[in-house]
Design an enzyme around this catalytic site. Structure first.
Site, short mmCIF file in Angstrom:
data_model
loop_
_atom_site.label_atom_id
_atom_site.label_comp_id
_atom_site.label_asym_id
_atom_site.label_seq_id
_atom_site.Cartn_x
_atom_site.Cartn_y
_atom_site.Cartn_z
CG PHE A 1 26.67 -43.36 22.73
CD1 PHE A 1 25.62 -42.46 22.70
CD2 PHE A 1 27.61 -43.22 23.73
CE1 PHE A 1 25.51 -41.44 23.64
CE2 PHE A 1 27.53 -42.21 24.68
CZ PHE A 1 26.47 -41.32 24.63
CB VAL B 1 36.48 -45.33 23.58
CG1 VAL B 1 35.87 -46.19 24.69
CG2 VAL B 1 37.93 -45.74 23.34
CB CYS B 2 32.22 -42.23 23.39
SG CYS B 2 33.05 -41.81 24.94
CB THR B 3 31.75 -44.15 18.17
OG1 THR B 3 31.99 -42.74 18.04
CG2 THR B 3 30.92 -44.63 16.99
#
Length: 217
Positions: free
Chosen positions: A49, A44-46
């Protein structure tokens, strides 16, 4: 104690993917967005960002610096940035803070004071590190949001909120639900009808306490 709106945010020194910083000095006279996540190389964080990287021109238009923070180290960040850039299809122009000792996460009340990172830690160990902080040039907290690990953040909403904050603070007005740039704003109840007329010209009175007007272009 948790940070409250209009609190001066903590200052700190940290290593980042772009070298060492002192936070307040790094902010300078800009607006700033600090956004955090529980671990590098997470799905999710990829995507998040990548979304922030694609908005680089939009942040610049608004005089706003963005910086990420993770509980991993600089070398992990540099490796992960390659994945983010590949996913986003653009360079990752913002730094990522290495918060291996949890100093930043605790300063911003994202983790309990007694929290620690065990060997072989997983994102679940730092799951609460999923926050967004919008900070003004005065180094005061203007807005914060916290998301669970399984819901990606909407950076279009972060951008919209930034626009609303900059407009409200700069023009002495308030913004209604779902407001976007160019739409009517709300005249604060503290402004008299006479002063509103002098300052804004024509305005619409929905209720005595709800008056809408357009900002001068």
């Amino acid at each position: 104690m948790s940070l409250r709106i209009n609190d001066v945010v903590p200052d700190f020194e940290a290593d980042t993917s772009q070298g060492p910083i002192r936070f307040h000095e790094w902010i300078g006279d800009s607006w700033a967005i600090l956004f955090s996540h529980p671990k590098d190389f997470t799905p999710v964080c990829t995507t998040e960002f990548g979304a922030v990287a694609r908005l680089n021109d939009e942040w610049n238009k608004r005089g706003t610096k963005v910086i990420g923070v993770s509980v991993d180290g600089v070398e992990e960040h540099k490796g992960w940035i390659n994945d983010i850039a590949s996913f986003a299809g653009c360079d990752v122009g913002f730094p990522i803070i290495a918060d291996e000792d949890l100093k930043v996460a605790k300063l911003f009340d994202m983790l309990p004071a007694e929290a620690y990172m065990p060997d072989g830690r997983t994102p679940a160990d730092s799951a609460t590190v999923r926050s967004v902080f919008i900070i003004g040039p005065d180094k005061q907290l203007k807005l914060s949001m916290t998301y669970p690990m399984n819901v990606g953040r909407n950076f279009a909403e972060v951008l919209r909120a930034l626009d609303a904050l900059q407009t409200a603070n700069g023009q002495g007005v308030a913004t209604p639900a779902d407001w976007t740039v160019g739409q009517d704003v709300i005249i604060p109840p503290s402004v008299s009808n006479e002063d509103a007329k002098a300052k804004y010209g024509e305005y619409e009175t929905v209720f005595p306490y709800l008056r809408r007007t357009k900002l001068p272009k």
